[in-house]
Scaffold this active site. Structure first.
Site, PDB file in Angstrom:
ATOM      1  N   LYS A 160       0.847  -1.195   0.000  1.00 43.08           N
ATOM      2  CA  LYS A 160       0.000   0.000   0.000  1.00 43.08           C
ATOM      3  C   LYS A 160       0.880   1.242   0.000  1.00 43.08           C
ATOM      4  O   LYS A 160       1.927   1.265   0.647  1.00 43.08           O
ATOM      5  CB  LYS A 160      -0.868   0.000   1.272  1.00 43.08           C
ATOM      6  CG  LYS A 160      -1.621   1.306   1.489  1.00 43.08           C
ATOM      7  CD  LYS A 160      -2.472   1.308   2.764  1.00 43.08           C
ATOM      8  CE  LYS A 160      -3.096   2.682   2.960  1.00 43.08           C
ATOM      9  NZ  LYS A 160      -3.974   2.780   4.128  1.00 43.08           N
ATOM     10  N   GLU A 176      -8.849  12.474  11.875  1.00 40.96           N
ATOM     11  CA  GLU A 176      -7.976  11.374  12.331  1.00 40.96           C
ATOM     12  C   GLU A 176      -7.080  11.777  13.495  1.00 40.96           C
ATOM     13  O   GLU A 176      -6.282  12.712  13.391  1.00 40.96           O
ATOM     14  CB  GLU A 176      -7.112  10.864  11.154  1.00 40.96           C
ATOM     15  CG  GLU A 176      -6.296   9.650  11.529  1.00 40.96           C
ATOM     16  CD  GLU A 176      -5.996   8.716  10.378  1.00 40.96           C
ATOM     17  OE1 GLU A 176      -6.288   9.076   9.213  1.00 40.96           O
ATOM     18  OE2 GLU A 176      -5.468   7.622  10.631  1.00 40.96           O
ATOM     19  N   GLU A 199     -12.010  10.680  -5.195  1.00 40.61           N
ATOM     20  CA  GLU A 199     -11.927  10.655  -3.721  1.00 40.61           C
ATOM     21  C   GLU A 199     -11.087  11.830  -3.210  1.00 40.61           C
ATOM     22  O   GLU A 199     -11.433  12.479  -2.216  1.00 40.61           O
ATOM     23  CB  GLU A 199     -11.319   9.322  -3.281  1.00 40.61           C
ATOM     24  CG  GLU A 199     -11.246   9.168  -1.775  1.00 40.61           C
ATOM     25  CD  GLU A 199     -10.687   7.818  -1.372  1.00 40.61           C
ATOM     26  OE1 GLU A 199     -11.089   6.779  -1.941  1.00 40.61           O
ATOM     27  OE2 GLU A 199      -9.821   7.794  -0.469  1.00 40.61           O
TER      28      GLU A 199
END
Ligand SMILES: C=C(O[C@H]1C=CC=C(C(=O)O)[C@@H]1O)C(=O)O
Length: 432
Positions: free
Chosen positions: A191, A236, A418
């Site tokens: 990732k 976050e 996104e």
């Protein structure tokens, strides 16, 4: 290696005093409405938090020792500070607001004078935690009088906002994402989080209080922040340390909202079942749990994420918790943030390969985007969010940032969409 812009000349002797304010004094005025135009500092969420202004002390650091140097300075400042705290909650007494660069070499390439990471000790702090409101004054050598705290004038809204591509166009960024997918498919890594920027030019220098007020009102379950020209509203929490208890809110895996509640609910369900997003999320949770474990006697990592609903997007979210063990009692919130940064929510897996790939293909100096931003008190307690949904400004130029986790199943077109959704909070805050 570090460039210290304001070296410590002998111990700095600060005196901090916190006194409670009767709730009626501020009458539910949002904390962001108390900020003056100059040197405003903010960390607020759902009405609670701290705001500050003025400057009693600061340190700027850079390079790979930026966290350790700032941490050593803070220990020194705290050790020599006389604190009279009549409030006694995390955030009362002596505090510093801080923000750190994402990368070891960040800041140097931007030509900013000095370092790019900073801890600032304000002269005045106003805090709120539930029914408790307080004011802290911080001064060198002697106690400062408690100022009258009152709402400030309405800040001017940004005008004439023109958006242009940042370091890459949308199409170029899609190519970069395709490159990353190829590297993942080739087995180089699992990732990587890739980011892009957008530039906003305003007709006049930004009064950051305008977007701050809007962000705090529109995104109450995010942490709205401003430190040294970096502002935003992040969902976050990298790490919160409060009296030995450590918590972290890990996010990764995103779906855009449509504005139609019934459809959004169905989309939340598909996000919770999406193997691509669950994989992306798992890497982020692992990176946080693994980095916290050495500091904790026990940790709690829920087996499955929940879906966090924000006005613009929904995320897979996991709240990780831990108890700091006796051996690491002196590890401050900043030490923990340094150990966790960059988590796989903003770097990737494996971390070092992902960071190398980011440096090679992203074509962006992230500055302080996606790095720890928050505050620390004299006991080392504090909150460090990840500076997402954020922007850095210089006069009338604002740079907005957004990034997306890329895994083998990522589609460049969907990732671009996104990233656009993630730019919405700051975009809207600038355009009203
Ligand atoms: C890197 C960002 O988001 C991270 C946090 C939540 C979800 C993410 C994602 O789904 O890609 C990212 O990992 C950003 O907002 O700039």
């Amino acid at each position: 290696m570090t460039d210290t812009v304001v070296p410590l000349r002998g111990p700095l002797r600060l005196v901090a005093q916190s006194v409670p304010l009767a709730p009626s004094v501020l009458d539910d005025v949002p904390l962001t409405h108390l900020l003056p135009a100059d040197r405003a500092l903010a960390w607020v969420r759902d009405g609670d938090g701290i705001v500050g202004w003025g400057e009693a002390a600061r340190i700027e650091t850079s390079g790979d020792d930026r966290f350790t140097d700032a941490g050593a300075w803070w220990r020194e400042v705290s050790a020599h500070c006389v604190v009279r705290d009549k409030v006694g909650v995390p955030g009362s007494g002596l505090v510093a607001f801080g923000s750190f660069a994402f990368a070891d070499d960040s800041g140097r390439t931007r030509g900013r004078a000095g370092g790019s990471s900073v801890l600032v000790v304000p002269r005045v702090v106003v805090g709120r935690r539930g029914a408790t409101t307080w004011v802290t004054t911080i001064n060198e050598s002697a106690l400062a009088p408690t100022p009258r705290v009152a709402p400030t004038d309405e800040p001017a809204s940004p005008e004439g906002v023109v958006f242009t591509d940042g370091s890459t166009s949308g199409a170029q960024w899609e190519t970069i994402v395709s490159d990353a997918v190829r590297r993942i498919e080739a087995g180089d890594l699992d990732k990587v989080v890739l980011a892009r920027d957008l530039v906003a030019d305003l007709a006049a220098p930004l009064d950051v209080r305008a977007p701050l007020r809007r962000l705090a009102a529109a995104y109450p379950n995010c942490w709205t922040f401003h430190v040294d020209n970096l502002f935003g509203a992040t969902p976050e929490m990298l790490v919160r340390r409060e009296r030995g208890l450590v918590t972290s809110r890990v996010l990764a895996g995103t779906i855009r909202r449509t504005g139609d509640d019934a459809r959004d609910l169905a989309l939340a369900g598909s996000l919770a079942r999406s193997s691509k997003d669950l994989e992306e999320h798992e890497y982020a949770v692992r990176s946080v749990a693994d980095a916290l474990e050495p500091y904790c006697s026990s940790t709690n990592v829920p087996e499955a994420p929940f879906v966090l609903h924000l006005p613009n997007v929904m995320h897979l979210a996991t709240d990780v918790a831990g108890v700091v063990d006796a051996e690491h009692e002196s590890a401050t919130s900043l030490d923990l943030a340094a150990a966790l940064h960059p988590s796989a929510a903003v770097g990737g897996t494996p971390r070092s390969t992902a960071l190398e790939l980011i440096a090679e293909i992203e074509h962006l100096d992230r500055g302080r985007y996606a790095a720890p931003v928050g505050w620390i008190d004299a006991d080392g307690d504090g909150e460090w969010g990840i500076a997402l949904r954020s922007a850095e400004y210089d006069g009338s130029r604002v740079r907005l940032f957004a990034g997306c986790g890329i895994v083998a199943d990522s589609s460049p077109e969907a990732e671009l969409a996104e990233s656009q959704a993630k730019l919405v909070p700051v975009r809207d805050a600038l355009t009203g």
